[in-house]
Design an enzyme around this catalytic site. Structure first.
Site, PDB file in Angstrom:
ATOM      1  N   GLY A  13       0.837  -1.207   0.000  1.00 30.14           N
ATOM      2  CA  GLY A  13       0.000   0.000   0.000  1.00 30.14           C
ATOM      3  C   GLY A  13       0.869   1.253   0.000  1.00 30.14           C
ATOM      4  O   GLY A  13       0.598   2.213  -0.731  1.00 30.14           O
ATOM      5  N   ARG A  36      -2.968   5.473  15.407  1.00 32.65           N
ATOM      6  CA  ARG A  36      -2.086   5.267  14.236  1.00 32.65           C
ATOM      7  C   ARG A  36      -1.929   6.592  13.476  1.00 32.65           C
ATOM      8  O   ARG A  36      -0.858   6.915  12.980  1.00 32.65           O
ATOM      9  CB  ARG A  36      -2.682   4.208  13.293  1.00 32.65           C
ATOM     10  CG  ARG A  36      -2.752   2.819  13.877  1.00 32.65           C
ATOM     11  CD  ARG A  36      -1.440   2.081  13.785  1.00 32.65           C
ATOM     12  NE  ARG A  36      -1.054   1.765  12.414  1.00 32.65           N
ATOM     13  CZ  ARG A  36       0.190   1.500  12.043  1.00 32.65           C
ATOM     14  NH1 ARG A  36       1.172   1.544  12.931  1.00 32.65           N
ATOM     15  NH2 ARG A  36       0.460   1.203  10.795  1.00 32.65           N
ATOM     16  N   LYS A 183      -0.648 -18.075  -9.442  1.00 32.47           N
ATOM     17  CA  LYS A 183       0.199 -17.618  -8.326  1.00 32.47           C
ATOM     18  C   LYS A 183      -0.113 -18.434  -7.079  1.00 32.47           C
ATOM     19  O   LYS A 183       0.802 -18.804  -6.325  1.00 32.47           O
ATOM     20  CB  LYS A 183      -0.064 -16.121  -8.096  1.00 32.47           C
ATOM     21  CG  LYS A 183       0.682 -15.497  -6.930  1.00 32.47           C
ATOM     22  CD  LYS A 183       1.832 -14.642  -7.407  1.00 32.47           C
ATOM     23  CE  LYS A 183       2.798 -14.200  -6.331  1.00 32.47           C
ATOM     24  NZ  LYS A 183       2.228 -13.508  -5.202  1.00 32.47           N
TER      25      LYS A 183
END
Ligand code: NAD
Ligand code: KPL
Length: 304
Positions: A13, A36, A183
């Site tokens: 991100g 945060r 994957k």
């Protein structure tokens, strides 16, 4: 210009956020809570480290609760966090919002899409590599590529041009599910064995029979799941990836050695659940799952 909201200011991100902001895109981080946010504000932004060169990006941030209604969002949390995040996100999305799901593995994307019926959810599969050496810092550790799609043969969204501007290598594909399955199969062949043998990926070259048997069963699963193309040449690609990443520890090995939760439910767990749902008998894959679960339990780590 629509704002890029980024929920999950972790490794990937932050890597997306810094490159988009650098290209002049409007970016806003959505952080977990006030604590945060205060910590981020003390740091004054994100630092992206590329080729040992740190660059600071004072990207604006807020909490989900304080965010304006969202039109475009990159969901960059771990697969096991994504469904609960989606429940919290739902009331904050505008009708027709576009949400890009960057989770590895399979299973979380369906759960998220069910929680966000008003959004257009798009799936991503990335081979880029990043890690966080310290809070609010990210190292761009491996060049790679990101495939994007919505599982249908629909046209690419206009914001792909932003990814061009931001030099995020990408391809819009109608076959995103094939990419994600392939994957997943690679991760199922490599990651659990690397944990159980406590080795770097290259150490798996000592176990060619186990890799061949697992790839045979994974290819059966892919074909039974309508993903025949993803089954082609699986063992050869697994061997190529092992050689190319011989000096690295797999992501699951890194999670286990740091005492962190793994994404097992969305990788091997998903594969075994799909095999069970289709009454496919894949004894080696199931035995691998059991050994991995026992290993996680012995280390006090979650089994899901
Ligand atoms: P990460 O743990 O570094 O980042 C996830 C972030 O999400 C964390 O910062 C966490 O605090 C945040 N988060 C979780 N719940 C939240 C909430 N409710 N509100 C706000 N933030 C929240 O994970 P990552 O390595 O970036 O991986 C993300 C996904 O991308 C995973 O599925 C991973 O397998 C996949 N992936 C990662 C890499 C890589 O190199 N890191 C490469 C390919 C794929
Ligand atoms: O993606 C990987 C991971 O470690 O998660 C590779 C390098 C393909 C090993 O499975």
């Amino acid at each position: 210009m629509a704002v890029w909201h980024i929920l999950g200011a972790g490794s990937l991100g932050s890597l997306w956020a810094a490159r988009l902001a650098r290209a002049g895109e409007s970016v806003q981080l959505l952080l977990r809570n006030e604590a945060r946010l205060a910590d981020y504000q003390r740091a004054g932004g994100l630092t992206l480290i590329e080729r040992d060169q740190p660059q600071h990006y004072p990207i604006p941030a807020t909490t989900l609760e304080q965010a304006p209604p969202i039109q475009r969002l990159l969901l960059a949390c771990k697969a096991y966090d994504a469904p609960a995040v989606a429940e919290r996100l739902a009331p904050h999305l505008l009708p027709g919002a576009e949400v890009i799901l960057l989770q590895n593995g399979l299973g979380s994307q369906d759960e998220v899409a069910r929680a966000l019926p008003q959004a257009r959810c798009m799936l991503a599969s990335s081979t880029e590599g990043a890690y966080r050496p310290a809070p609010w810092q990210v190292v761009f550790a491996g060049q790679g590529h990101t495939w994007l799609g919505d599982g249908q043969a629909s046209t690419a969204p206009a914001w792909l041009a932003s990814l061009d501007n931001a030099a995020i290598p990408h391809t819009w594909t109608a076959d995103i599910l094939s990419r994600l399955w392939r994957k997943l199969a690679l991760n199922c062949a490599i990651n659990p064995l690397s944990v159980l043998h406590d080795c770097r990926n290259g150490g798996l070259l000592d176990y060619p029979d186990a890799l061949a048997t697992l790839c045979d069963e994974l290819a059966q699963l892919l074909r039974a799941s309508g993903q025949a193309a993803a089954a082609e040449g699986l063992l050869a690609e697994v061997m190529r990836v092992i050689q190319a990443t011989a000096a690295n520890y797999s992501s699951m090995h890194q999670d286990v050695s740091r005492g962190q939760r793994t994404e097992i439910s969305y990788l091997l767990g998903y594969a075994c659940a799909q095999a069970h749902a289709q009454a496919l008998d894949l004894p080696h894959l199931q035995a691998l799952q059991q050994r991995l679960l026992d290993h996680l339990t012995a280390r006090g780590l979650p089994r899901h």
